[in-house]
Design an enzyme around this catalytic site. Structure first.
Site, PDB file in Angstrom:
ATOM      1  N   ASN A 215      16.314 -54.389-114.612  1.00 15.85           N
ATOM      2  CA  ASN A 215      15.690 -54.219-113.302  1.00 15.85           C
ATOM      3  C   ASN A 215      16.702 -54.572-112.235  1.00 15.85           C
ATOM      4  OD1 ASN A 215      13.181 -53.582-114.268  1.00 15.85           O
ATOM      5  ND2 ASN A 215      12.348 -55.644-114.067  1.00 15.85           N
ATOM      6  N   ILE A 312       5.633 -63.252-119.231  1.00 12.06           N
ATOM      7  CA  ILE A 312       5.985 -64.675-119.336  1.00 12.06           C
ATOM      8  C   ILE A 312       5.082 -65.520-118.439  1.00 12.06           C
ATOM      9  CG2 ILE A 312       7.854 -66.348-118.983  1.00 12.06           C
ATOM     10  CD1 ILE A 312       9.795 -63.948-119.577  1.00 12.06           C
ATOM     11  N   LYS A 346      -3.495 -62.505-112.846  1.00  5.59           N
ATOM     12  CA  LYS A 346      -2.686 -63.488-113.576  1.00  5.59           C
ATOM     13  C   LYS A 346      -3.194 -64.919-113.383  1.00  5.59           C
ATOM     14  CE  LYS A 346       1.398 -60.549-113.808  1.00  5.59           C
ATOM     15  NZ  LYS A 346       2.807 -60.452-114.157  1.00  5.59           N
TER      16      LYS A 346
END
Ligand code: C5P
Length: 409
Positions: A215, A312, A346
């Protein structure tokens, strides 16, 4: 020693003291860096320092007269040693020679700079610079112990090649490291005794021995977050993908390459973290298998099968006793909707969002913080300034978040 009570919005004032050492040349750059970041600098030099660098250089850089003499008739009350030390927030001796350290440790006051140190009503920082034998000499180490006990902050020294040709401990830190340390010194310390875990930079997912997918990410925002957390007093662990940035002295750096490496490092550090700041631009996919050797090219199309990488941040946020998790969202469109949706999905107490096209690799960025109370825009500013705001915002939410989460268990 008490700190001078001045509002944080006022320019900080540093009395920069130079003593005799080759590293005096770095003090000129230090003065320049401090002034360009809004700090007022008043220079005082010992006679030995002026053998290494001219007073005119420091006077020109600071725009102020440089003081060298205890008996200076131009000071109306002839009390330069009192006046100069009263009008500053900190005295910073760089370079600090072995001889000068000995003087301060014993409270000697036989020239203007040592008298200023003895008469001060503000904190004292020193950046030692000397030959490695002088540094290692038990007398110098005894003097440093005395300074530590007296609350003096010692910055460095670094290890490396010395002006005398020998190699070892004793080099003065570089000007930019010292300028950063001065700014850090002035920051509030709400994260004292806290451990902050940060991921930064991109991940690199190998296709074969020489190719991979990654990225776009410079790592600058994550490294700024590490610096801001350390300035706030935290013990910082920085897990970084491949970037071209200098490793910060203030953090424990763990270098990783792939998302799986990053997850493994995060798994072993997360149980000890009070805060987790996930700035890394983790590659969402990786090649299903990476060839050990370089794939030879031919004229045919090739198919690359990608499999999803672990998330993660989601892993950490779902631990039974997670740290306070801060996510980052780099979006190219519908910033606010995407960012808030990501924060909720999240389960994050705080998320910082920015526009990818404006943020990647830039020195300055506009951020919007999202938390349970709504959105908090931070207008464009340097990444370190934004990181300081982010840390302050996280600190302001932390106690309430922790109380709420300990009730849930
Ligand atoms: O890629 P995405 O926009 O979902 O990233 C949002 C946040 O999630 C970031 O804080 C990023 O560091 C984190 N993340 C992660 N692992 C992934 C993807 C993203 O930790 N595989």
């Amino acid at each position: 020693m008490g700190t001078t009570d001045r509002s944080t919005s006022e320019a900080k004032r540093v009395l920069l003291g130079l003593t005799g050492g080759v590293a005096a040349y770095k003090a000129a750059e230090l003065a320049r860096l401090l002034i360009s970041s809004g700090v007022e600098v008043q220079v005082v030099m010992t006679t030995s320092a002026s053998r290494f660098i001219g007073t005119a250089t420091l006077q020109a850089l600071t725009g102020r007269p440089v003081f060298t003499e205890l008996w200076d008739a131009s000071v109306a009350n002839n009390m330069a040693h009192i006046d100069l030390s009263r009008n500053v927030d900190v005295i910073f001796i760089a370079p600090a020679s072995a001889d000068f350290i000995a003087k301060v440790a014993h409270g000697l006051a036989d020239d203007l700079l040592s008298t200023l140190c003895l008469a001060r009503a503000c904190p004292l920082l020193i950046a030692p610079a000397m030959n490695r034998q002088m540094w290692e000499n038990p007398a110098t180490q005894r003097n440093l112990d005395a300074l530590h006990r007296d609350g003096v902050t010692v910055l460095g020294p670094a290890k490396g090649v010395q002006a005398c040709g020998e190699t070892g401990l004793g080099r003065m830190l570089e000007a930019h490291e010292l300028a950063e340390a001065v700014h850090a010194f002035f920051q509030p310390k709400p994260l004292q005794d806290k451990r902050v875990l940060i991921t930064a930079g991109p991940t690199f997912e190998a296709i074969d021995a020489v190719r991979g997918i990654t990225n776009s990410s410079s790592g600058k925002m994550g490294y700024a977050a590490a610096r801001a957390a350390a300035e706030a007093g935290a013990d910082v662990v920085l897990i970084s993908g491949p970037v071209c940035l200098e490793a910060p002295r203030i953090a424990r750096l763990i270098k990783v390459t792939s998302a799986q490496d990053m997850l493994a490092a995060v798994k072993s550090e997360a149980p000890y973290a009070d805060f987790f700041i996930s700035v890394a631009a983790v590659a969402d996919y990786r090649p299903k298998s990476a060839s050990e050797h370089k794939t030879k090219k031919n004229d045919r199309n090739i198919m690359l099968e990608l499999v999803p990488n672990p998330d993660i941040l989601e892993y950490v946020a779902n631990l039974p006793a997670p740290p306070f998790c801060i996510g980052f969202a780099a979006e190219t469109q519908d910033l606010e909707e995407n960012a808030e949706a990501k924060r909720r999905r999240k389960k994050l107490p705080l998320l910082a969002a920015n526009l990818a096209q404006e943020a990647i690799g830039a020195e300055e960025v506009a951020l919007t913080l999202f938390d349970d109370s709504g959105r908090h825009p931070l207008p464009k500013s340097s990444k370190i300034e934004q990181a300081r705001h982010l840390i302050a915002h996280a600190v302001s939410l932390y106690d309430k978040w922790r109380n709420f989460n300990s009730c849930k268990k």
